[in-house]
Design a protein around this motif. Structure first.
Motif, short mmCIF file in Angstrom:
data_model
loop_
_atom_site.label_atom_id
_atom_site.label_comp_id
_atom_site.label_asym_id
_atom_site.label_seq_id
_atom_site.Cartn_x
_atom_site.Cartn_y
_atom_site.Cartn_z
N ASP A 1 0.81 -1.22 0.00
CA ASP A 1 0.00 0.00 0.00
C ASP A 1 0.84 1.27 0.00
OD1 ASP A 1 -2.25 -1.60 0.06
OD2 ASP A 1 -2.41 -1.55 2.25
N ILE A 2 2.08 1.19 0.46
CA ILE A 2 2.89 2.41 0.57
C ILE A 2 3.88 2.57 -0.58
CG2 ILE A 2 2.72 2.23 3.08
CD1 ILE A 2 5.71 1.59 3.13
N GLN A 3 4.16 1.49 -1.31
CA GLN A 3 5.18 1.56 -2.36
C GLN A 3 4.85 2.58 -3.43
OE1 GLN A 3 5.46 -2.62 -3.47
NE2 GLN A 3 7.51 -2.75 -2.62
N ASP A 4 3.62 2.57 -3.92
CA ASP A 4 3.25 3.49 -4.99
C ASP A 4 3.36 4.94 -4.54
OD1 ASP A 4 2.77 1.41 -6.68
OD2 ASP A 4 0.59 1.38 -6.38
N LYS A 5 2.92 5.23 -3.32
CA LYS A 5 2.99 6.59 -2.82
C LYS A 5 4.44 7.06 -2.68
CE LYS A 5 -0.16 7.94 0.02
NZ LYS A 5 -1.02 8.18 1.20
N MET A 6 5.31 6.15 -2.25
CA MET A 6 6.73 6.50 -2.12
C MET A 6 7.35 6.78 -3.49
SD MET A 6 7.97 3.82 0.85
CE MET A 6 9.62 4.52 1.01
N LEU A 7 6.97 6.00 -4.48
CA LEU A 7 7.53 6.19 -5.82
C LEU A 7 7.02 7.47 -6.47
CD1 LEU A 7 7.29 2.53 -7.19
CD2 LEU A 7 9.37 3.77 -6.56
N LYS A 8 5.79 7.86 -6.15
CA LYS A 8 5.21 9.07 -6.75
C LYS A 8 5.75 10.34 -6.11
CE LYS A 8 0.85 6.91 -8.17
NZ LYS A 8 -0.61 6.83 -7.93
N THR A 9 6.02 10.31 -4.83
CA THR A 9 6.44 11.53 -4.12
C THR A 9 7.95 11.71 -4.08
OG1 THR A 9 6.22 10.28 -2.05
CG2 THR A 9 4.38 11.66 -2.70
N ARG A 10 8.68 10.61 -3.99
CA ARG A 10 10.15 10.64 -4.08
C ARG A 10 10.83 11.48 -3.00
NH1 ARG A 10 12.03 6.70 -7.11
NH2 ARG A 10 13.90 7.93 -7.57
N TYR A 11 10.31 11.51 -1.80
CA TYR A 11 11.01 12.17 -0.71
C TYR A 11 12.14 11.28 -0.21
CZ TYR A 11 7.12 15.46 -0.56
OH TYR A 11 6.18 16.41 -0.89
N ARG A 12 13.09 11.90 0.51
CA ARG A 12 14.22 11.13 1.02
C ARG A 12 13.76 10.10 2.05
NH1 ARG A 12 19.67 12.10 1.48
NH2 ARG A 12 19.41 14.22 0.67
N SER A 13 12.87 10.51 2.95
CA SER A 13 12.37 9.59 3.97
C SER A 13 10.98 10.04 4.41
CB SER A 13 13.31 9.51 5.17
OG SER A 13 13.46 10.78 5.78
N TYR A 14 10.27 9.12 5.08
CA TYR A 14 8.89 9.37 5.50
C TYR A 14 8.73 8.97 6.97
CZ TYR A 14 8.26 9.22 0.42
OH TYR A 14 8.36 9.43 -0.93
N PRO A 15 8.06 9.79 7.77
CA PRO A 15 7.86 9.43 9.17
C PRO A 15 6.88 8.27 9.32
CG PRO A 15 6.70 11.47 8.66
CD PRO A 15 7.50 11.12 7.45
N ILE A 16 7.13 7.43 10.32
CA ILE A 16 6.25 6.31 10.65
C ILE A 16 5.63 6.61 12.00
CG2 ILE A 16 6.11 3.83 11.06
CD1 ILE A 16 8.80 3.63 9.53
N VAL A 17 4.31 6.46 12.10
CA VAL A 17 3.61 6.75 13.35
C VAL A 17 2.74 5.55 13.74
CG1 VAL A 17 3.58 9.24 12.97
CG2 VAL A 17 1.69 7.83 12.11
N ASP A 18 2.34 5.54 15.00
CA ASP A 18 1.39 4.51 15.45
C ASP A 18 -0.02 5.08 15.40
OD1 ASP A 18 1.15 6.18 17.65
OD2 ASP A 18 2.22 4.87 19.04
#
Length: 545
Positions: A267-284
């Motif tokens: 579910d997150i791969q496509d969003k990561m490929l589209k936005t191309r930021y260096r890193s993304y925060p992970i939250v609970d």
């Protein structure tokens, strides 16, 4: 302790599936494995009775073992509060060799992120000399950034509304540059210092380690003006002062893309490929920071570890099994279609219950099961063998159940089994869907998709009243799910016989398998009580004809 291992039975679990999973997880824990029992559906009334009778907790529901963000080796987060200076944030980044820092509130919830680029861009674009005022920078930040000593004044007195000014002119010319509310940086000239106070500066910073005179201190106190001294030279002070602004002023908080720790990788791969930021925060689920994920983390997936009990077919197991690591299979059914990437421990025996196998593994290892575990194992054996009347029942099942009954304190197995069957066969308050799926299994025989359910009852009349509705439900299910054949075996525990309700295009397979003439949607099969031994093999053989 090692990584978590899920021990799970099949979908639409029966008593043997649930109890063998609980017991085998307990055995693995005694052997040093971090094992946890799980279930793949709601438990039936019989199982509920068994667990309650012996005081054993019901396993939690496991919906999938697909790879999640929690299964990745993500980067550690070093959260900061929004009021720390960008200089402090910069040093934290250098110390930990990171380029992104999460900003959190007092409850540790994510407010935004600060990147190395945010800090450098802010510093390079700092052409406005009223940044300190516009970002509401605290006196503490300024003092820490400049390594300054507070001579007089306090945070309450520090209400800067103006700009930062370097007093590098003659005292009489200072009025052209200094306005009330400004911060003035100056050297050790007393005349300029006093003029700055006169023109309404809110904070006077003396550089080069200048020692303020008593006259200056008394004047500053009388005007409630903050007075600081720093050992740093004037040029460096001017360079550093804007580094005291809070990270909250430069952080990214709008349109922030973050992922939940329980999100699936797919579910997150496509969003990561589209936005191309260096890193993304992970939250609970409480929006508390758990780390950072980058694209390269996707190759470091740690598969979930799973032990399967009482089944070994893909259609019957947990969703996402192809993304998990199967460690063991403990079963008493035919070998199915599950494939593993490497050799595993497999124990498959022709006995009447998986709980028989699990119980004997306890005894073989010299481990005595607790009263509760012995009780649920004994119950599962009685259930799966229909109190030793099923054709799948063996001498081993009976001997194992007797040994377990002694440990569990079951004085009369026959009486206890009748009570268990009575509780389990009650259909009161159940919907058609609940009745049909309470013990249902999916099978693939060649090109055919066939579903076989079984209901044990001691009240045949109650089922008879529902037959038309059940058959209608099955016809609808065939159309919606693409089944070639659906069968529901209604098994009378007392008479040791089954009536089969069926629907689907391939109903002639039933006639071939059991050599009987079919009614419109039902047929009686005397002596047929075991799906595993008396139904599945015959249907499989009929498909092969």
């Amino acid at each position: 302790m090692d990584k978590l291992v899920f021990v799970t039975g099949h979908k639409n679990p029966d008593t043997d599936s649930i109890c063998s999973a609980i017991a085998y997880a307990e055995l693995k824990k005694k052997l040093g494995v971090n094992a946890v029992p799980k279930r793949l559906g709601d438990i039936n009334r019989e199982t509920e009775f068994v667990l309650k009778h012996f005081g054993v907790e019901m396993p939690e529901h496991l919906f999938t073992v697909k790879t999640q963000v929690a299964d990745l080796n993500v980067d550690q987060a070093f959260p900061v509060s929004s009021d720390i200076s960008i200089k402090t944030a910069w040093h934290l980044m250098k110390k930990n060799n990171i380029k992104t820092i999460p900003v959190i509130d007092d409850h540790e919830r994510l407010l935004g992120i600060v990147t190395l680029s945010d800090i450098t861009n802010n510093y390079m674009d700092a052409l406005d000399n009223n940044t300190i005022a516009s970002t509401r920078t605290t006196l503490r930040n300024i003092a820490e950034t400049l390594n300054a000593t507070l001579i007089c004044g306090s945070q309450e007195d520090f209400e800067t509304t103006g700009k930062v000014v370097v007093a590098a002119v003659e005292p009489d010319d200072l009025h052209s540059f200094v306005e009330p509310g400004d911060i003035v940086i100056t050297g050790n000239r007393l005349d300029i210092q006093l003029k700055a106070l006169e023109y309404g500066t809110t904070c006077l910073i003396i550089t080069c380690g200048g020692d303020p005179s008593q006259e200056l201190i008394e004047e500053a106190r009388s005007r409630n003006i903050v007075l600081l001294t720093t050992p740093i030279d004037t040029y460096t002070t001017v360079r550093l002062v804007n580094q005291s602004i809070p990270v909250g002023a430069v952080m990214t908080s709008q349109n922030l893309i973050s992922f939940n720790i329980d999100d699936f990788i797919d579910d997150i791969q496509d969003k990561m490929l589209k936005t191309r930021y260096r890193s993304y925060p992970i939250v609970d689920d409480n929006n508390r920071i758990q780390g950072f994920i980058s694209r390269y983390h996707l190759i470091s997936q740690r598969k979930k570890n799973v032990i399967l009990v009482d089944h070994n077919e893909k259609s019957q197991t947990v969703n996402g099994i192809e993304e998990a690591e199967i460690l063991e299979i403990i079963d008493h059914h035919r070998l199915g279609d599950i494939q593993t990437a490497s050799p595993i421990f497999l124990r498959n025996e022709p006995v009447g219950s998986t709980s028989t196998i699990v119980a004997n593994m306890f005894f073989e290892m010299g481990i005595r099961p607790s009263k509760g575990i012995a009780g649920i194992l004994c119950s599962a054996i009685l259930s799966d063998t229909l109190k030793f009347k099923s054709p799948t029942s063996t001498y081993v099942d009976r001997m194992t159940a007797e040994k377990l009954a002694e440990i569990a304190g079951i004085d009369d197995m026959d009486k206890y089994a009748n009570q268990m069957f009575k509780e389990g066969s009650s259909l009161q308050g159940k919907t058609l869907k609940e009745i049909f799926y309470q013990d249902f299994k999916d099978y693939t025989f060649g090109k055919y998709r066939i579903g076989i359910g079984q209901v044990f009852t001691m009240d045949r009349e109650k089922i008879s009243e529902m037959e038309d509705s059940l058959i209608a439900f099955m016809k609808q299910l065939c159309a919606e799910k693409g089944y070639h054949l659906l069968m529901l075996f209604v098994t009378d525990i007392l008479d040791q016989a089954s009536e089969v309700l069926f629907s689907g295009e391939e109903k002639e397979l039933i006639s071939l398998a059991f050599n009987v003439d079919l009614g419109e949607n039902s047929v009686c099969l005397p002596g047929i009580v075991s799906r595993k031994k008396q139904v599945v093999p015959l249907i499989s053989a009929a498909v092969d004809k």
